[in-house]
Structures are given as structure tokens and as C-alpha cells.
Scaffold this motif. Sequence first.
Motif, PDB file in Angstrom:
ATOM      1  N   UNK A  95       0.756  -1.258  -0.051  1.00 58.02           N
ATOM      2  CA  UNK A  95      -0.142  -0.088  -0.037  1.00 58.02           C
ATOM      3  C   UNK A  95       0.733   1.265   0.012  1.00 58.02           C
ATOM      4  N   UNK A  96       2.102   1.327   0.826  1.00 60.83           N
ATOM      5  CA  UNK A  96       2.808   2.281   0.831  1.00 60.83           C
ATOM      6  C   UNK A  96       3.406   2.690  -0.473  1.00 60.83           C
ATOM      7  N   UNK A  97       3.835   1.626  -1.143  1.00 62.91           N
ATOM      8  CA  UNK A  97       4.346   1.803  -2.657  1.00 62.91           C
ATOM      9  C   UNK A  97       3.438   2.303  -3.608  1.00 62.91           C
ATOM     10  N   UNK A  98       2.063   1.929  -3.437  1.00 69.33           N
ATOM     11  CA  UNK A  98       1.174   2.438  -4.396  1.00 69.33           C
ATOM     12  C   UNK A  98       1.224   4.116  -4.137  1.00 69.33           C
ATOM     13  N   UNK A  99       1.029   4.386  -2.704  1.00 68.13           N
ATOM     14  CA  UNK A  99       1.009   5.709  -2.459  1.00 68.13           C
ATOM     15  C   UNK A  99       1.946   6.488  -2.810  1.00 68.13           C
ATOM     16  N   UNK A 100       3.366   6.081  -2.981  1.00 66.53           N
ATOM     17  CA  UNK A 100       4.630   6.694  -3.654  1.00 66.53           C
ATOM     18  C   UNK A 100       4.216   6.914  -4.899  1.00 66.53           C
ATOM     19  N   UNK A 101       4.003   5.805  -5.625  1.00 67.67           N
ATOM     20  CA  UNK A 101       3.787   6.073  -7.090  1.00 67.67           C
ATOM     21  C   UNK A 101       2.713   7.150  -7.487  1.00 67.67           C
ATOM     22  N   UNK A 125      -5.171  11.116  -8.207  1.00 69.36           N
ATOM     23  CA  UNK A 125      -3.738  10.452  -7.547  1.00 69.36           C
ATOM     24  C   UNK A 125      -3.667  11.004  -5.923  1.00 69.36           C
ATOM     25  N   UNK A 126      -3.967  12.054  -5.853  1.00 68.49           N
ATOM     26  CA  UNK A 126      -3.910  12.315  -4.183  1.00 68.49           C
ATOM     27  C   UNK A 126      -4.993  11.589  -3.369  1.00 68.49           C
ATOM     28  N   UNK A 127      -6.288  11.258  -4.013  1.00 68.26           N
ATOM     29  CA  UNK A 127      -7.208  10.567  -3.362  1.00 68.26           C
ATOM     30  C   UNK A 127      -6.863   9.195  -3.325  1.00 68.26           C
ATOM     31  N   UNK A 128      -5.961   8.696  -4.230  1.00 63.24           N
ATOM     32  CA  UNK A 128      -5.430   7.155  -4.030  1.00 63.24           C
ATOM     33  C   UNK A 128      -4.545   7.067  -2.929  1.00 63.24           C
ATOM     34  N   UNK A 129      -3.504   8.220  -2.683  1.00 64.17           N
ATOM     35  CA  UNK A 129      -2.798   8.175  -1.747  1.00 64.17           C
ATOM     36  C   UNK A 129      -3.324   8.314  -0.371  1.00 64.17           C
ATOM     37  N   UNK A 135      -5.716   2.143   4.404  1.00 64.94           N
ATOM     38  CA  UNK A 135      -5.856   0.817   4.260  1.00 64.94           C
ATOM     39  C   UNK A 135      -4.332   0.040   4.708  1.00 64.94           C
ATOM     40  N   UNK A 136      -3.203   0.914   4.508  1.00 64.75           N
ATOM     41  CA  UNK A 136      -2.013   0.265   5.124  1.00 64.75           C
ATOM     42  C   UNK A 136      -1.854   0.463   6.472  1.00 64.75           C
ATOM     43  N   UNK A 137      -1.179   1.946   6.608  1.00 70.81           N
ATOM     44  CA  UNK A 137      -0.922   2.058   8.020  1.00 70.81           C
ATOM     45  C   UNK A 137      -2.192   2.273   8.953  1.00 70.81           C
ATOM     46  N   UNK A 138      -3.306   2.608   8.534  1.00 72.98           N
ATOM     47  CA  UNK A 138      -4.557   2.643   9.057  1.00 72.98           C
ATOM     48  C   UNK A 138      -5.396   1.643   9.294  1.00 72.98           C
ATOM     49  N   UNK A 139      -5.132   0.394   8.679  1.00 72.17           N
ATOM     50  CA  UNK A 139      -5.838  -0.716   8.900  1.00 72.17           C
ATOM     51  C   UNK A 139      -5.103  -2.192   9.031  1.00 72.17           C
TER      52      UNK A 139
END
Length: 244
Positions: A95-101, A125-129, A135-139
Motif C-alpha cells: 500500500x505504501x508503494x502504491x501511495x509513493x507512485x 492520484x492524491x485520493x489514491x494516496x 488501508x495500509x498504516x490505518x488498517x
Amino acid sequence: MSRDQKRARWFGVLYLITFVTSITALALYETVLRHPVSYIAGAGHDNQVLLGALLELLLIIANIGTAVVIFPIVRRQNEELALGYVTARVIECTFILVGILSVLGIITLRNQVAGASEGTVAYTLAGIKDWTFLLGPGWVVGWGNGLILGYLMYRSQLVPRAACWLGLIGGPLLIATGTAILFTGNDPSDALRSLQGIATIPEFLWELFLGVYCTFKGFRPSSPILRTDTREDRPGAAPAVAPA
């Protein structure tokens, strides 16, 4: 110092690195995530955002490192849950990697000709981040760092049991509030957002405790799953196993 205690020190240092990289990266992303459309239309702060991306790449390495260095130890307590912790870390990092992209995609848009359609893409893209953070750090973190790691640490007594309740309580709180926000379309009310902030405190303290305690003290020598015979560290030696 035994190999297990060296792993304990690395485990703590890597956890502290996750704190530094994640919090700093979030601060560096502030402008681009709050105002993505105006960001691509203006001068922008690309180097600041790129530094945040680099820090999150280091965060991925540190996250996976916390699971890798402790796996040989906690597998003696429960191999299935130990593998579950590694898997949870990998999923979180995905999830973090998708946010970086997504953030890097906004920078690419800013360096192109910005128009109405580019602004829409930047907002998306900001919404995806934002979703990847939920979903990652928050779940997922609630399951991996909270419940799974909290249970492994509690049963193995690698750290004081009283502190493990921070993870065992904080994990479910993080999962519950993350799920509630999920069903708002990631657009929660101010009250729900504040509730999530409060619910994050036990998990935050749990992870901070692990970082500080393990860095400076290592694991408790009285833990039943720590090796006391250095011969067990030799290749091919049978690992010490404690009942799950």
C-alpha cells in the motif's frame, strides 16, 4: 552479545527508523496532498516531495526489516503467526508503494502542461494516496503490528507483558476506526476523524515502546524462547521451541 539480542537491537532500531521516515514523509507531502490541483499549476516543491518519496522507500525497507530480523525468534513461539506478521508487513508496504507512485505521478503532471484534465488526474492520484494510507498504516497495521505482534510478544515474554496490551488493545481500535472510515468513502466527519486520532494512541505508544525498549535493552533474558546455548546458533542445529 548473543545473536538473538543482536536481532533485538536491530528490531528496535528499525522500528525507530519507521517512526522518523513515516512522520517526516507525511509532513513533506502536506502541500501536494491538500492542494494537488494548485500544486501542479504552480511552482511546486518537487524536491521536498521527492525527499518524502525517498523516505517512504526507506520506510518500506525498515518495515520489512522489522519482520525479517524477528522472524527466526518468534517462529519458535508460533510459526504461523510469525509468518503472518511478515505477510502483514509486506501487504502494508505494498500500500505504501502504491501511495509513493501516486505522489510521483502528481510531480510528473506538474512538469507537463497543466490543464483541466490534468487537475482531475492530480486530484485522483492524491485520493489514491489517501486510500493507501487508510488501508495500509490505518488498517493492516492494526492486524500485524497490533494483534499479531502483540500476541507473539505477550506469549513469548520477549518484552514486558504489561506493554503488550498496548498492541492488543490498540490493534482492534485501529481496525475498528479504519473500517468505520472505509464505509464513509474515506470522508469521515470531524468527530470520527478525532475518534480515529484517539484510537491511534495505544498503537503509536506500542510501536514507540518496541523501538526504544528493544534498541536499548534488547529482549528480556528470561523469555522462554530465547536461546541460552550458543551451539544452537550453528547451522543445522535444531531450534528451541516453546509451546504456542
